[in-house]
Design a protein around this motif. Structure first.
Motif, PDB file in Angstrom:
ATOM      1  N   UNK A 637       0.895  -1.164   0.000  1.00 18.86           N
ATOM      2  CA  UNK A 637       0.000   0.000   0.000  1.00 18.86           C
ATOM      3  C   UNK A 637       0.923   1.200   0.000  1.00 18.86           C
ATOM      4  N   UNK A 638       0.644   2.183  -0.837  1.00 21.70           N
ATOM      5  CA  UNK A 638       1.473   3.394  -0.799  1.00 21.70           C
ATOM      6  C   UNK A 638       0.590   4.590  -0.471  1.00 21.70           C
ATOM      7  N   UNK A 639       1.025   5.375   0.517  1.00 20.49           N
ATOM      8  CA  UNK A 639       0.323   6.605   0.880  1.00 20.49           C
ATOM      9  C   UNK A 639       1.088   7.774   0.260  1.00 20.49           C
ATOM     10  N   UNK A 640       0.395   8.620  -0.490  1.00 13.18           N
ATOM     11  CA  UNK A 640       1.028   9.763  -1.171  1.00 13.18           C
ATOM     12  C   UNK A 640       0.184  10.999  -0.862  1.00 13.18           C
ATOM     13  N   UNK A 641       0.799  12.079  -0.440  1.00  7.56           N
ATOM     14  CA  UNK A 641       0.017  13.274  -0.120  1.00  7.56           C
ATOM     15  C   UNK A 641      -0.080  14.248  -1.296  1.00  7.56           C
ATOM     16  N   UNK A 642      -1.259  14.839  -1.411  1.00  5.79           N
ATOM     17  CA  UNK A 642      -1.528  15.885  -2.399  1.00  5.79           C
ATOM     18  C   UNK A 642      -1.746  17.176  -1.631  1.00  5.79           C
ATOM     19  N   UNK A 643      -0.850  18.166  -1.881  1.00  7.32           N
ATOM     20  CA  UNK A 643      -0.955  19.438  -1.167  1.00  7.32           C
ATOM     21  C   UNK A 643      -1.453  20.535  -2.104  1.00  7.32           C
ATOM     22  N   UNK A 644      -2.238  21.410  -1.578  1.00  6.63           N
ATOM     23  CA  UNK A 644      -2.834  22.568  -2.256  1.00  6.63           C
ATOM     24  C   UNK A 644      -3.342  22.273  -3.672  1.00  6.63           C
ATOM     25  N   UNK A 645      -4.260  21.270  -3.829  1.00  5.95           N
ATOM     26  CA  UNK A 645      -4.923  21.132  -5.129  1.00  5.95           C
ATOM     27  C   UNK A 645      -5.663  22.440  -5.402  1.00  5.95           C
ATOM     28  N   UNK A 646      -5.785  22.788  -6.673  1.00  5.42           N
ATOM     29  CA  UNK A 646      -6.308  24.109  -7.002  1.00  5.42           C
ATOM     30  C   UNK A 646      -7.819  24.082  -7.198  1.00  5.42           C
ATOM     31  N   UNK A 647      -8.289  23.073  -7.892  1.00  5.87           N
ATOM     32  CA  UNK A 647      -9.718  23.003  -8.216  1.00  5.87           C
ATOM     33  C   UNK A 647     -10.404  21.999  -7.291  1.00  5.87           C
ATOM     34  N   UNK A 648     -11.684  21.763  -7.536  1.00  6.80           N
ATOM     35  CA  UNK A 648     -12.452  20.935  -6.607  1.00  6.80           C
ATOM     36  C   UNK A 648     -12.085  19.460  -6.725  1.00  6.80           C
ATOM     37  N   UNK A 649     -11.000  19.124  -6.095  1.00  7.50           N
ATOM     38  CA  UNK A 649     -10.501  17.756  -5.985  1.00  7.50           C
ATOM     39  C   UNK A 649     -10.421  17.452  -4.501  1.00  7.50           C
ATOM     40  N   UNK A 650     -10.646  16.241  -3.993  1.00  8.82           N
ATOM     41  CA  UNK A 650     -10.923  15.012  -4.746  1.00  8.82           C
ATOM     42  C   UNK A 650     -12.388  14.819  -5.135  1.00  8.82           C
ATOM     43  N   UNK A 651     -13.302  15.642  -4.558  1.00  7.67           N
ATOM     44  CA  UNK A 651     -14.718  15.450  -4.890  1.00  7.67           C
ATOM     45  C   UNK A 651     -15.166  16.579  -5.806  1.00  7.67           C
ATOM     46  N   UNK A 652     -15.447  16.239  -7.062  1.00  5.11           N
ATOM     47  CA  UNK A 652     -15.778  17.285  -8.032  1.00  5.11           C
ATOM     48  C   UNK A 652     -17.111  17.949  -7.704  1.00  5.11           C
ATOM     49  N   UNK A 653     -17.941  17.326  -6.860  1.00  5.29           N
ATOM     50  CA  UNK A 653     -19.225  17.944  -6.509  1.00  5.29           C
ATOM     51  C   UNK A 653     -19.156  18.779  -5.236  1.00  5.29           C
ATOM     52  N   UNK A 654     -17.948  18.895  -4.667  1.00  6.98           N
ATOM     53  CA  UNK A 654     -17.793  19.784  -3.502  1.00  6.98           C
ATOM     54  C   UNK A 654     -17.216  21.109  -3.989  1.00  6.98           C
ATOM     55  N   UNK A 655     -17.597  22.214  -3.338  1.00  8.61           N
ATOM     56  CA  UNK A 655     -17.154  23.515  -3.841  1.00  8.61           C
ATOM     57  C   UNK A 655     -15.699  23.860  -3.529  1.00  8.61           C
ATOM     58  N   UNK A 656     -15.086  23.191  -2.585  1.00  4.83           N
ATOM     59  CA  UNK A 656     -13.731  23.575  -2.154  1.00  4.83           C
ATOM     60  C   UNK A 656     -12.726  22.469  -2.434  1.00  4.83           C
ATOM     61  N   UNK A 657     -11.515  22.843  -2.864  1.00  2.74           N
ATOM     62  CA  UNK A 657     -10.465  21.831  -2.988  1.00  2.74           C
ATOM     63  C   UNK A 657     -10.071  21.354  -1.594  1.00  2.74           C
ATOM     64  N   UNK A 658      -9.692  20.092  -1.477  1.00  2.00           N
ATOM     65  CA  UNK A 658      -9.267  19.558  -0.177  1.00  2.00           C
ATOM     66  C   UNK A 658      -7.954  18.803  -0.350  1.00  2.00           C
ATOM     67  N   UNK A 659      -6.956  19.223   0.413  1.00  2.00           N
ATOM     68  CA  UNK A 659      -5.721  18.442   0.460  1.00  2.00           C
ATOM     69  C   UNK A 659      -6.101  17.046   0.931  1.00  2.00           C
TER      70      UNK A 659
END
Ligand code: FEO
Ligand code: CA
Ligand code: CA
Ligand code: CA
Length: 674
Positions: A637-659
């Motif tokens: 299993x590999x854990x990888x962090x995503x910091x400061x996504x710009x657009x509505x990621x990971x949930x495209x139906x949420x209004x805010x981007x979430x690290x």
């Protein structure tokens, strides 16, 4: 709008002001990159990193699938081969992984992990108190501690995932971004921002179907924030320049700030790094002391926490401007309690974090330990990520014994800084007043300008460590192109560091190229590596070379006049930052560059350290930085962090981007990268 709205790729010149004007370039000419072919070092394969981690590798992932590759390479090459097909660059707003792999977001910002488990609200209305019980923002360095590690186990299905939260996106954090009322910040906004920084400890477990989840109600789940009480340890503890209204004897402080990368210790604790902490303080007086000047503290702070409406002590402390009183009546010394490596024991939830001052005070990117050996000193490396800053090494005074090892080992020892010589050799220069050479250099510098600072001596060793950068200037260290993460090859003991870029190298008024940083300017970065003399991490000499120059298609790295790497579509990258050797010895390289072509979104690549084969493994969503990577001991299993996504990621139906963290698995259950 938020003040100091930061370009995530550090293009804002105010983000990292160049504060090293020491002119420490040991070479006067622009030199071609000098590289040296070294003999392959045969270390005790596998034993090394296992001892760093404090668990055995007997049951760890072996590359069953690739053992019969029959390519005639050594065993080391076989275990570090890259068995996946490289993914192309991507500008899509999603995570891309190779064929046969799956990626899934996990632990996004705002996930409740402790206390009353307050639900995440996608409209930004969670309070400061909610945020104190939820995952913070801007995930960065991270480590997985097997749940049975203290008992000598190596669970790959249950453990404590500990991660840093480097900084915040105020626009996403609050309903309307950062607000001001009559020039003051609403107090709960400040509380929420402080709580969104720091560290999360999350007890996680894999179920029978292979799905990872939080262990609800676990006593290990914990938030440490930029307000959590902490102890100062080591030589700087109690020094008069740390006396504050909060801690009149200079032994304590509140919070850890701008936690970038980290390092697990050989005894099962987590060291979190304080990187761009200087941005969080304001000093509006006409003159500043050298311990602020050499870090570039400004007259206003990044988020204006010191302007909280309620003027609570825990907020106004970010204003360093002395008032009429004494050092124990104001916060003139508050910034002197930041800039350290901070030890957190994730297995002891009520433990106070400990700031380990013997490792120096600077813009710590992270820390990486050499394999611990019974009866020998503990050794660790740390880079100072700012343009023209340095790489450091700490060697403990006391020996390591597995049965009794602990944080006390980090409180006494020698801090060295690296000088990379033109001929491929290097020297570790001690920053210790008891060292004759260093003491002589200090004496010689007294009364002279060191960079922008008129040097009037060091009061004692605590003063040296408080002013680590200045001490390193005086010692004659080599100014580097922004040292980010380090990593130690478990198979050979070689030490690798990313040098992410340096837009000012060679520009008028700045240092020109040196052998270890040969590009003017260095727009895309490189990775340097070295072997300690005699493969002994306590040595004071080393041999270095350049592993790879990052860049676009056709970028070549030469060794002894022979091109050993030419980058192409499978592996072009820029601004290497995160760096980690997995337990089999594959090297993982993460990037923090711009999203511009030809590189597009930031990414993670895998490298075979012996052959320099490099392949792109992972591409992140739009606008993000890929930073932080770890696996459980089985590397499945590999854990990888995503910091400061710009657009509505990971949930495209949420209004805010979430690290968020991303869990990568192989569909056939095999070893990642094999
Ligand atoms: Fe927080 Fe140097 O990256
Ligand atoms: Ca970053
Ligand atoms: Ca970084
Ligand atoms: Ca970076």
């Amino acid at each position: 709008m938020a003040k100091h709205h930061l370009d995530p790729n550090y293009l804002d010149p105010d983000y990292e002001p160049v504060v090293n004007h020491s002119g420490n370039t040991p070479f006067n000419e622009v030199l071609a990159a000098r590289m040296q072919r070294r003999a392959l070092l045969k270390g005790s394969v596998g034993a090394a990193l296992a001892s760093v981690m404090g668990f055995g590798l007997a049951a760890c992932g072996s590359d069953d699938d690739n053992n019969d590759s029959g390519n005639g390479g050594s065993n080391e090459e076989a275990v570090t081969e890259l068995g996946f097909r490289a993914v192309p660059v991507s500008s899509e707003n999603r995570v891309v992984v190779p064929e046969g792999y799956t990626a899934k977001a996990f632990l996004p910002w705002g996930t409740p992990i402790t206390g009353e488990y307050p639900a995440y609200r996608s409209d930004g209305t969670n309070t400061g108190a909610d945020q104190e019980q939820q995952i913070g923002m801007h995930h960065d360095g991270m480590h997985f501690f097997p749940i049975d590690q203290k008992a000598g186990g190596n669970s790959s299905t249950e453990g404590l995932l500990v991660m840093n939260h480097e900084y915040i996106n105020q626009d996403a954090l609050h309903t309307e971004g950062a607000t001001y009322v009559g020039g003051k910040r609403p107090s709960d906004e400040v509380r929420k921002e402080i709580a969104a920084h720091g560290v999360s400890v999350v007890h996680i477990k894999q179920d029978a179907n292979g799905t990872w989840d939080i262990v609800f109600g676990s006593p290990f789940n914990r938030r440490i924030t930029s307000g959590t009480p902490m102890d100062i340890r080591g030589p700087v503890r109690g020094y008069s320049k740390l006396h504050t209204r909060y801690s009149k004897d200079g032994t304590g402080t509140r919070g850890t700030i701008n936690n970038c990368s980290m390092g697990p210790t050989p005894w099962g604790t987590y060291l979190t790094a304080e990187e761009n902490w200087h941005l969080y303080f304001a000093n509006s007086s006409d003159t500043q002391p050298r311990e602020q000047v050499r870090h570039g503290i400004g007259d206003s702070s990044r988020y204006d926490w010191e302007l909280a409406e309620n003027t609570a002590d825990e907020y106004i402390r970010f204003d360093l401007t002395p008032d009429a009183g004494s050092e124990t009546e104001d916060y003139r010394n508050e910034a002197n309690t930041f800039g350290y490596m901070v030890e957190i024991d994730p297995f002891t939830p009520d433990s106070r974090p400990q700031k380990r001052t013997a490792l120096g005070r600077f813009g710590h990117e992270g820390v990486i330990f050499a394999p611990a050996e019974e009866g020998k000193p503990v050794v660790c490396y740390s880079g100072d990520d700012s343009r023209f800053e340095y790489i450091y090494k700490f060697v403990s005074a006391k020996p390591y014994y597995k049965a009794t090892a602990g944080g006390y080992l980090l409180d006494e020892g020698t801090l060295y800084v690296a000088r990379f010589n033109e001929d491929g050799s290097g020297d570790w220069l001690p920053l210790d007043l008891e060292d004759t050479d260093f003491a002589a250099k200090v004496a010689e510098a007294e009364g002279n300008m060191v960079g922008d600072i008129t040097f009037d001596g060091f009061e004692n060793q605590a003063d040296v460590l408080l002013n680590t950068r200045l001490a390193a200037d005086i010692a004659g260290a080599t100014p580097m192109d922004r040292p980010e993460w380090g990593a130690v090859d478990p198979n050979t003991g070689e030490v690798y560091f990313t040098l992410t870029n340096n837009s000012n190298r060679g520009k008028e008024g700045f240092d020109g190229a040196n052998a270890a940083n040969p590009r003017e300017p260095n727009d895309t970065g490189h990775i340097i590596r070295w072997t300690e003399a005699g493969n002994d991490h306590t040595a004071t000499g080393f041999d270095w070379d350049i592993f790879v120059f990052a860049g676009g298609p056709g970028t070549e790295t030469e060794v002894d006049g022979e091109v050993v790497v030419t980058l192409d579509d499978d592996n072009i990258f820029n601004s290497p930052d995160g760096l980690w050797f997995d337990y089999n010895g594959r090297l993982w390289i993460q990037t923090d560059g711009s999203d511009a072509p030809p590189y597009q979104n930031n990414m993670m690549l895998a490298a075979n350290p012996r052959t320099r084969d490099i392949k792109r493994f992972f591409v992140g969503p739009v606008g993000c930085e890929v930073t932080g990577v770890v696996t459980p001991p089985d590397v499945k299993t590999m854990f990888v962090n995503i910091q400061h996504p710009e657009a509505n990621w990971p949930n495209s139906n949420e209004p805010r981007p979430r690290d968020a963290c991303v869990i990568v698995t192989r569909n056939d259950g095999g070893v990642i990268g094999a």
